[in-house]
Scaffold this motif. Structure first.
Motif, short mmCIF file in Angstrom:
data_model
loop_
_atom_site.label_atom_id
_atom_site.label_comp_id
_atom_site.label_asym_id
_atom_site.label_seq_id
_atom_site.Cartn_x
_atom_site.Cartn_y
_atom_site.Cartn_z
N ARG A 22 0.86 -1.18 0.00
CA ARG A 22 0.00 0.00 0.00
C ARG A 22 0.89 1.23 0.00
O ARG A 22 1.97 1.23 0.60
CB ARG A 22 -0.88 0.06 1.24
CG ARG A 22 -1.98 -0.98 1.30
CD ARG A 22 -3.09 -0.70 0.33
NE ARG A 22 -4.15 -1.70 0.43
CZ ARG A 22 -5.04 -1.95 -0.50
NH1 ARG A 22 -5.04 -1.25 -1.62
NH2 ARG A 22 -5.95 -2.88 -0.34
N ALA A 23 0.41 2.28 -0.66
CA ALA A 23 1.10 3.56 -0.57
C ALA A 23 1.02 4.07 0.86
O ALA A 23 0.02 3.89 1.55
CB ALA A 23 0.47 4.56 -1.54
N GLU A 24 2.08 4.69 1.33
CA GLU A 24 2.10 5.24 2.68
C GLU A 24 1.36 6.58 2.69
O GLU A 24 1.79 7.53 2.06
CB GLU A 24 3.54 5.41 3.17
CG GLU A 24 4.28 4.08 3.35
CD GLU A 24 5.66 4.26 3.96
OE1 GLU A 24 5.99 5.43 4.32
OE2 GLU A 24 6.40 3.29 4.05
N VAL A 25 0.25 6.61 3.40
CA VAL A 25 -0.56 7.81 3.50
C VAL A 25 -0.82 8.09 4.97
O VAL A 25 -1.51 7.31 5.64
CB VAL A 25 -1.91 7.65 2.75
CG1 VAL A 25 -2.73 8.91 2.88
CG2 VAL A 25 -1.66 7.32 1.29
N ASP A 26 -0.25 9.15 5.50
CA ASP A 26 -0.36 9.46 6.92
C ASP A 26 -1.38 10.58 7.12
O ASP A 26 -1.02 11.76 7.22
CB ASP A 26 1.01 9.85 7.48
CG ASP A 26 1.02 9.87 9.00
OD1 ASP A 26 -0.08 9.84 9.59
OD2 ASP A 26 2.10 9.92 9.59
N VAL A 27 -2.65 10.20 7.14
CA VAL A 27 -3.70 11.19 7.31
C VAL A 27 -3.62 11.82 8.70
O VAL A 27 -3.88 13.02 8.87
CB VAL A 27 -5.09 10.56 7.08
CG1 VAL A 27 -6.20 11.58 7.31
CG2 VAL A 27 -5.18 9.99 5.67
N GLU A 28 -3.22 11.04 9.71
CA GLU A 28 -3.12 11.58 11.06
C GLU A 28 -2.12 12.73 11.12
O GLU A 28 -2.36 13.74 11.78
CB GLU A 28 -2.72 10.47 12.03
CG GLU A 28 -3.80 9.44 12.28
CD GLU A 28 -5.05 10.03 12.90
OE1 GLU A 28 -4.93 10.92 13.77
OE2 GLU A 28 -6.16 9.62 12.51
N ALA A 29 -0.99 12.59 10.42
CA ALA A 29 -0.01 13.68 10.39
C ALA A 29 -0.58 14.89 9.68
O ALA A 29 -0.35 16.04 10.09
CB ALA A 29 1.27 13.21 9.70
N ALA A 30 -1.35 14.66 8.61
CA ALA A 30 -1.95 15.78 7.87
C ALA A 30 -2.98 16.52 8.72
O ALA A 30 -3.20 17.72 8.53
CB ALA A 30 -2.60 15.27 6.59
#
Length: 440
Positions: A22-30
């Motif tokens: 999976r692509a790394e997507v850090d919504v929490e950081a955003a």
């Protein structure tokens, strides 16, 4: 592309999910970036939206709402071939989405007692259309058509303004504006990113107290990680569709597949961006080798080859070798791709067994690109494996089911002993009393 060889292995669904990329997507950081943006819009209204647009988009927009004249001019200036393509896309999309309309259902539970399920459209929606890597007028069609077919009374589109000088400065992409005009959308805002989602959720009040953009009930449409984070943060204030991550395509293929077709389809979806995921699942090592050779020719030859090459070489892209198509089905179901192509013998029969996919494209003549534009299906789809519990955008997204209960005095009296028994079991005597008070 990297390879994962599962031949000869018996791997359960849980392990398959953990081994698929999976692509790394850090919504929490955003969220840490987005939270102060939302607070600024909440406190500063329209002026805050303008200031944030200048900060993030490099454009100062005085009139957040795009003038009607700009919409008309964009449509008049639209290339005839593009207009014809958009009109055909709209026509096909309307055919599909019109069949998704729901009719009210009346169920007679007992004599004198009915429950009606009414399907009521959301009153006002905000539709987000991204224009980052490239403007996406097709996303106007995919958002607007199902909302209109659902009967939404009030809809607004937000899309980022463009940088530059001249008469079109601070206006969104003209093709996006033309698509809005074609669909009869008059309320369009030159606002992008998280501030657009905040504007939709909270409204945008001017200093004089007037409302530039009234708040909406539901926001749909894809966007970058900050748009996604804003949707997550504001969920509850507004309804939202699925969180959209980087684009994904998986291809389940056997030795009957054309390697040039497979390579072209992997390239087409990798074109979305460097984090896009492209996955080939096959029981044919010869096909995998031929696809690699085709990619080596195609990627350098295409306009956006640099970002495509990064996407295909990234950890989110992979070739998976399996023993047979049956094992391949288990892999693609565990992965749960946004787009899934089936290029095998008896492709329709194989596709009918798929449980997890945002959309399935069957056979050699149904590439994902067809669905992106003119299949009639919707291209706003769940990513990141969320298709196991979430559907793509449709008329149903914009409808709410409301139960309407109607009972006669006798029908209530007949069921009263059961209501009283359950109220007693739950130690909620007043519930029972609300029924017994109506009995003779």
């Amino acid at each position: 592309m990297r390879r994962l060889d599962l031949r000869g292995q018996h791997v359960d669904a849980r392990e398959l999910r953990s081994r698929m990329p999976r692509a790394e997507v850090d919504v929490e950081a955003a969220l840490a970036v987005v939270r102060p943006v939302v607070d600024q819009v909440r406190e500063g209204g329209a002026d805050a939206v303008r200031a944030l647009g200048e900060r993030f988009d490099g454009v100062r927009v005085d009139d957040l709402r795009v003038p009607a004249a700009a919409l008309s001019e964009a449509l008049e200036s639209l290339d005839p071939a593009v207009r014809a393509a958009l009109e055909e896309s709209i026509r096909r999309s309307r055919l599909v989405h019109a069949d998704q309309r729901r009719t009210d259902v009346v169920t007679q539970v007992v004599e004198g007692g009915t429950v009606t399920e009414r399907f009521v459209p959301v009153q006002r929606v905000g539709l987000y259309v991204p224009a980052g890597v490239a403007p996406l007028p097709s996303s106007v069609v995919m958002n607007v058509v199902p909302a209109q077919e659902a009967g939404v009374e009030s809809l607004a589109v937000a899309t980022p303004p463009r940088r530059g000088d001249g008469p079109d400065a601070a206006l969104p992409d003209p093709t996006i504006l033309a698509a809005c005009a074609l669909l009869g959308v008059e309320e369009v805002y030159a606002v992008g990113g998280a501030q657009a989602i905040a504007m939709f959720a909270l409204g945008a009040r001017e200093a004089d107290g007037s409302q530039s953009c009234p708040p909406v009930d539901l926001v749909t449409g894809p966007g970058n990680i900050y748009v996604t984070a804003a949707k997550r943060l504001l969920r509850g204030v507004i309804g939202t569709d699925a969180e959209a991550g980087p684009s994904e395509v998986a291809v389940l293929a056997d030795d009957t597949a054309d390697p040039e077709h497979v390579a072209a389809d992997l390239v087409s979806q990798a074109e979305h961006g460097e984090a896009s995921a492209a996955v080939l699942v096959t029981d044919s090592a010869d096909l995998a080798d031929a696809v690699d050779a085709a990619l080596a020719r195609r990627v350098p030859a295409t306009r956006h080859g640099a970002r495509i090459a990064v996407a295909l070489a990234g950890p989110q892209s992979l070739v998976v070798l399996v023993d047979d198509v049956e094992a391949g089905l288990a892999v693609v179901d565990a992965y749960g791709s946004e787009h899934l192509e089936i290029q095998t013998r008896d492709a329709a029969a194989v596709a009918a067994r798929v449980r997890n996919a945002g959309a399935v494209f069957v056979g050699p003549y149904a590439p994902v690109s067809l669905g992106d534009y003119c299949a009639g299906s919707n291209h706003v789809l769940p990513t990141g494996g969320t298709c196991s519990h979430t559907a793509g955008l449709s008329v149903a997204t914009f409808l709410r089911g409301i139960h309407v209960v109607e009972y006669s005095q006798q029908a209530l009296a007949d069921v009263a002993p059961h209501v009283l028994a359950l109220a007693g079991a739950e130690d909620l005597p007043a519930h029972g009393e609300a029924v017994s008070a109506r009995l003779p």
